[in-house]
Design a protein around this motif. Structure first.
Motif, PDB file in Angstrom:
ATOM      1  N   SER A 168      42.426  -4.578  30.709  1.00  0.00           N
ATOM      2  CA  SER A 168      43.696  -5.298  30.786  1.00  0.00           C
ATOM      3  C   SER A 168      43.943  -6.090  29.506  1.00  0.00           C
ATOM      4  CB  SER A 168      43.691  -6.249  31.980  1.00  0.00           C
ATOM      5  OG  SER A 168      42.748  -7.291  31.777  1.00  0.00           O
ATOM      6  N   VAL A 169      45.177  -6.512  29.307  1.00  0.00           N
ATOM      7  CA  VAL A 169      45.537  -7.303  28.120  1.00  0.00           C
ATOM      8  C   VAL A 169      44.708  -8.586  28.064  1.00  0.00           C
ATOM      9  CG1 VAL A 169      47.395  -8.613  27.021  1.00  0.00           C
ATOM     10  CG2 VAL A 169      47.869  -6.349  27.988  1.00  0.00           C
ATOM     11  N   GLY A 170      44.572  -9.251  29.226  1.00  0.00           N
ATOM     12  CA  GLY A 170      43.796 -10.487  29.269  1.00  0.00           C
ATOM     13  C   GLY A 170      42.329 -10.259  28.968  1.00  0.00           C
ATOM     14  N   GLN A 171      41.786  -9.138  29.470  1.00  0.00           N
ATOM     15  CA  GLN A 171      40.384  -8.809  29.224  1.00  0.00           C
ATOM     16  C   GLN A 171      40.134  -8.575  27.730  1.00  0.00           C
ATOM     17  OE1 GLN A 171      37.474  -8.550  30.683  1.00  0.00           O
ATOM     18  NE2 GLN A 171      36.480  -7.459  29.002  1.00  0.00           N
ATOM     19  N   VAL A 172      40.994  -7.799  27.088  1.00  0.00           N
ATOM     20  CA  VAL A 172      40.827  -7.496  25.660  1.00  0.00           C
ATOM     21  C   VAL A 172      41.012  -8.754  24.820  1.00  0.00           C
ATOM     22  CG1 VAL A 172      41.767  -6.180  23.716  1.00  0.00           C
ATOM     23  CG2 VAL A 172      41.518  -5.095  25.955  1.00  0.00           C
ATOM     24  N   SER A 173      42.014  -9.560  25.164  1.00  0.00           N
ATOM     25  CA  SER A 173      42.245 -10.801  24.441  1.00  0.00           C
ATOM     26  C   SER A 173      41.048 -11.742  24.572  1.00  0.00           C
ATOM     27  CB  SER A 173      43.511 -11.482  24.968  1.00  0.00           C
ATOM     28  OG  SER A 173      43.763 -12.683  24.279  1.00  0.00           O
ATOM     29  N   GLY A 174      40.501 -11.851  25.792  1.00  0.00           N
ATOM     30  CA  GLY A 174      39.327 -12.699  26.003  1.00  0.00           C
ATOM     31  C   GLY A 174      38.104 -12.171  25.283  1.00  0.00           C
ATOM     32  N   ALA A 175      37.930 -10.830  25.286  1.00  0.00           N
ATOM     33  CA  ALA A 175      36.787 -10.225  24.598  1.00  0.00           C
ATOM     34  C   ALA A 175      36.850 -10.483  23.102  1.00  0.00           C
ATOM     35  CB  ALA A 175      36.756  -8.723  24.869  1.00  0.00           C
ATOM     36  N   LEU A 176      38.060 -10.405  22.533  1.00  0.00           N
ATOM     37  CA  LEU A 176      38.224 -10.650  21.102  1.00  0.00           C
ATOM     38  C   LEU A 176      37.873 -12.091  20.752  1.00  0.00           C
ATOM     39  CD1 LEU A 176      39.148  -9.462  18.396  1.00  0.00           C
ATOM     40  CD2 LEU A 176      41.476 -10.188  18.963  1.00  0.00           C
ATOM     41  N   GLU A 177      38.326 -13.024  21.584  1.00  0.00           N
ATOM     42  CA  GLU A 177      38.033 -14.433  21.340  1.00  0.00           C
ATOM     43  C   GLU A 177      36.540 -14.723  21.426  1.00  0.00           C
ATOM     44  OE1 GLU A 177      39.131 -18.113  23.995  1.00  0.00           O
ATOM     45  OE2 GLU A 177      40.849 -17.646  22.717  1.00  0.00           O
ATOM     46  N   LEU A 178      35.855 -14.036  22.331  1.00  0.00           N
ATOM     47  CA  LEU A 178      34.420 -14.234  22.474  1.00  0.00           C
ATOM     48  C   LEU A 178      33.624 -13.517  21.376  1.00  0.00           C
ATOM     49  CD1 LEU A 178      34.227 -13.803  26.342  1.00  0.00           C
ATOM     50  CD2 LEU A 178      33.681 -15.893  25.098  1.00  0.00           C
ATOM     51  N   ALA A 179      34.198 -12.430  20.854  1.00  0.00           N
ATOM     52  CA  ALA A 179      33.491 -11.640  19.848  1.00  0.00           C
ATOM     53  C   ALA A 179      33.578 -12.239  18.448  1.00  0.00           C
ATOM     54  CB  ALA A 179      34.045 -10.211  19.828  1.00  0.00           C
ATOM     55  N   VAL A 180      34.668 -12.952  18.146  1.00  0.00           N
ATOM     56  CA  VAL A 180      34.884 -13.451  16.780  1.00  0.00           C
ATOM     57  C   VAL A 180      33.757 -14.365  16.300  1.00  0.00           C
ATOM     58  CG1 VAL A 180      36.361 -14.960  15.374  1.00  0.00           C
ATOM     59  CG2 VAL A 180      37.363 -13.079  16.668  1.00  0.00           C
ATOM     60  N   PRO A 181      33.344 -15.394  17.062  1.00  0.00           N
ATOM     61  CA  PRO A 181      32.247 -16.239  16.557  1.00  0.00           C
ATOM     62  C   PRO A 181      30.952 -15.466  16.334  1.00  0.00           C
ATOM     63  CG  PRO A 181      33.331 -17.263  18.445  1.00  0.00           C
ATOM     64  CD  PRO A 181      33.845 -15.871  18.361  1.00  0.00           C
ATOM     65  N   ILE A 182      30.658 -14.512  17.219  1.00  0.00           N
ATOM     66  CA  ILE A 182      29.462 -13.691  17.067  1.00  0.00           C
ATOM     67  C   ILE A 182      29.580 -12.819  15.821  1.00  0.00           C
ATOM     68  CG2 ILE A 182      28.111 -11.826  18.124  1.00  0.00           C
ATOM     69  CD1 ILE A 182      29.008 -12.996  20.847  1.00  0.00           C
ATOM     70  N   GLY A 183      30.765 -12.237  15.631  1.00  0.00           N
ATOM     71  CA  GLY A 183      30.993 -11.397  14.464  1.00  0.00           C
ATOM     72  C   GLY A 183      30.881 -12.168  13.159  1.00  0.00           C
ATOM     73  N   LEU A 184      31.386 -13.397  13.134  1.00  0.00           N
ATOM     74  CA  LEU A 184      31.292 -14.205  11.918  1.00  0.00           C
ATOM     75  C   LEU A 184      29.840 -14.575  11.615  1.00  0.00           C
ATOM     76  CD1 LEU A 184      34.417 -16.505  12.399  1.00  0.00           C
ATOM     77  CD2 LEU A 184      34.088 -14.795  10.604  1.00  0.00           C
ATOM     78  N   ALA A 185      29.076 -14.878  12.666  1.00  0.00           N
ATOM     79  CA  ALA A 185      27.647 -15.156  12.462  1.00  0.00           C
ATOM     80  C   ALA A 185      26.935 -13.903  11.956  1.00  0.00           C
ATOM     81  CB  ALA A 185      27.016 -15.647  13.760  1.00  0.00           C
ATOM     82  N   GLY A 186      27.259 -12.747  12.547  1.00  0.00           N
ATOM     83  CA  GLY A 186      26.654 -11.494  12.100  1.00  0.00           C
ATOM     84  C   GLY A 186      27.022 -11.162  10.673  1.00  0.00           C
ATOM     85  N   LEU A 187      28.275 -11.442  10.300  1.00  0.00           N
ATOM     86  CA  LEU A 187      28.716 -11.202   8.929  1.00  0.00           C
ATOM     87  C   LEU A 187      27.960 -12.110   7.962  1.00  0.00           C
ATOM     88  CD1 LEU A 187      30.869  -9.183   8.013  1.00  0.00           C
ATOM     89  CD2 LEU A 187      32.497 -11.066   7.895  1.00  0.00           C
ATOM     90  N   GLY A 188      27.713 -13.347   8.391  1.00  0.00           N
ATOM     91  CA  GLY A 188      26.920 -14.256   7.577  1.00  0.00           C
ATOM     92  C   GLY A 188      25.502 -13.747   7.391  1.00  0.00           C
ATOM     93  N   GLY A 189      24.900 -13.244   8.480  1.00  0.00           N
ATOM     94  CA  GLY A 189      23.566 -12.687   8.374  1.00  0.00           C
ATOM     95  C   GLY A 189      23.519 -11.487   7.448  1.00  0.00           C
ATOM     96  N   LEU A 190      24.582 -10.683   7.462  1.00  0.00           N
ATOM     97  CA  LEU A 190      24.643  -9.509   6.603  1.00  0.00           C
ATOM     98  C   LEU A 190      24.639  -9.900   5.125  1.00  0.00           C
ATOM     99  CD1 LEU A 190      26.820  -6.400   7.242  1.00  0.00           C
ATOM    100  CD2 LEU A 190      26.856  -7.421   4.976  1.00  0.00           C
ATOM    101  N   TRP A 191      25.417 -10.910   4.758  1.00  0.00           N
ATOM    102  CA  TRP A 191      25.453 -11.377   3.363  1.00  0.00           C
ATOM    103  C   TRP A 191      24.061 -11.810   2.912  1.00  0.00           C
ATOM    104  CZ3 TRP A 191      28.954 -12.274  -0.708  1.00  0.00           C
ATOM    105  CH2 TRP A 191      30.259 -11.826  -0.497  1.00  0.00           C
ATOM    106  N   ALA A 192      23.389 -12.599   3.733  1.00  0.00           N
ATOM    107  CA  ALA A 192      22.079 -13.118   3.335  1.00  0.00           C
ATOM    108  C   ALA A 192      21.044 -11.996   3.242  1.00  0.00           C
ATOM    109  CB  ALA A 192      21.620 -14.187   4.324  1.00  0.00           C
TER     110      ALA A 192
END
Length: 423
Positions: free
Chosen positions: A54-78
């Motif tokens: 659903s739209v709400g499910q995808v929107s919620g998943a994106l909001e929950l994924a962004v902080p994890i993705g940014l942390a993962g991106l930080g780990g990738l740089w290092a």
């Protein structure tokens, strides 16, 4: 002539030695996403769990994924520069505190900038300890995680505790960042998703989640993924930085200042983790709360490993965790019960692949687990609440276990390096 011919032969044969594995390129990522969406759509139709896409499910998943993705991106740089960054969790904590402290006083975008600065300070400290003084990377990262918890708790006692609406464990409310909703298109996609057609409604739900209530900071975070790929794989700067993680001695012999690139990479790593923390405080909750990172720095590290130290694969890992976490929050037992069928089907595909590769023991184990999940799904209507809470973490462990054989970390990742050691 024979020596050069031999060299060419060895070079051309090298990829086959590793098993000839394909790189996780953009076409493959898109193919995985399309196949995954079709499979989820099939499970939704069979199980009747219409909230899966659903739209709400995808929107919620994106909001929950962004902080994890940014942390993962930080780990990738290092780690692409050869520094293991276990301290991502602590840098996220610094990002949440600094982002909230500046955000409630001077506005959300100022909070975002201060969140990046807070995380970058943690990254700089990690670089000083590991690169300059040669301390074990794991020890330094764990120390930063502990230090961040203590420092933010101490600072909260004489900042948030004295502010109106705050306390020693949380900040006052922070103003929201502007959200984007495309009028007309958003409503049409929501109506199309509500019809619950196979695949069509699922695509509408995914696209609708991307155009409904989308924070501008989410857009910035999503753009950082291709931005990181371009910088690290399409520029001379990125080539030098990655050479420090593969063979720093050879890089130094070619004139690369290895220390400088490691410092830059780890500081950027901390800044990205801090941005993830600021996102949690400013966008996801609108308030700083003690302990709100909830181990997302570690999960981001797991997403990076799942993605084979590549931005696209890391984004898939973060999206997977965000999706399962959103299922838990929105639909609880019903949605997680449907995930049993999804995992069972995936394991069936794994069985077929292992039989094709003549790995009979692995196929037998996967078949037994898949059969157990099919029976669990068939003879129950819901799953225990404890399993619902653990579902995102179990999913992360399963994915890491299944993808472990194709992983290849940077060769010098985590290894000590001293300037001039190759002379």
């Amino acid at each position: 002539m024979s020596e050069s011919t031999s060299t060419v032969s060895v070079t051309s044969a090298a990829p086959k030695k590793g098993g000839g594995r394909r790189k996780l390129t953009l076409p493959w990522i898109l193919l995985i996403i399309a196949g995954g969406l079709a499979l989820v759509s099939l499970v939704r139709v069979i199980s009747g769990a219409d909230d899966l896409t659903s739209v709400g499910q995808v929107s919620g998943a994106l909001e929950l994924a962004v902080p994890i993705g940014l942390a993962g991106l930080g780990g990738l740089w290092a780690e692409r520069a050869g520094v293991v960054n276990i301290g991502l969790e602590g840098m996220m904590i610094l990002g949440t505190w600094f982002g909230a402290w500046a955000g409630f006083q001077w506005g959300p975008w100022t909070g975002v900038v201060f969140g990046i600065i807070g995380g970058a300070l943690g990254g700089l400290l990690h670089a000083i300890v590991t690169v300059t003084f040669g301390v074990n990377h794991i020890v330094s990262g764990v120390a930063i995680n502990i230090l961040a918890v203590g420092a933010t708790r101490y600072l909260s006692n004489f900042t948030f505790a004295d502010a109106e609406g705050g306390s020693s464990k949380q900040s006052p409310r922070i103003d929201a960042i502007t959200e984007i909703t495309i009028p007309g298109l958003s409503e049409w996609l929501a109506d199309l998703q509500a019809k619950h057609w196979f695949l069509v409604s699922d695509i509408a739900g995914v696209v609708g989640g991307l155009v409904t209530g989308l924070s501008l900071l989410t857009v910035v975070a999503l753009l950082l993924i291709p931005g990181t790929w371009w910088v690290l794989w399409r520029t001379a700067f990125g080539l030098r930085l990655r050479s420090c993680g593969e063979n720093p001695v050879a890089a130094e012999s070619l004139g690369v200042n290895v220390y400088k690139y490691k410092y830059i990479a780890v500081t950027v790593s901390g800044g990205l983790a801090g941005l993830g923390g600021a996102f949690l405080a400013i966008v996801a909750t609108g308030i700083y709360q003690e302990g709100q990172t909830g181990g997302r720095g570690y999960i981001g590290l797991a997403a990076m490993i799942f993605g084979n130290w590549m931005p696209g694969g890391m984004a898939l890992g973060a999206g997977l965790f965000g999706f399962t976490d959103s299922l838990k929050l929105r639909g609880g037992a019903e949605n997680v019960h449907a995930m049993l069928l999804l995992i069972a089907i995936l394991l069936t595909l794994v069985v077929l692949w292992q039989l094709y590769k003549k790995k009979y023991l692995g196929a037998a184990i996967s078949a037994v687990v898949a059969a157990g999940l099919y029976l669990w799904y068939a003879f129950t209507d819901q799953v225990p609440s404890q399993f619902v809470d653990a579902a995102p973490y179990v999913t992360t462990l399963l994915v890491l276990a299944l993808s472990a054989q194709r992983l290849r970390m940077p060769k010098a990742d985590g290894l000590p390096y001293r300037k001039g050691q190759g002379k």
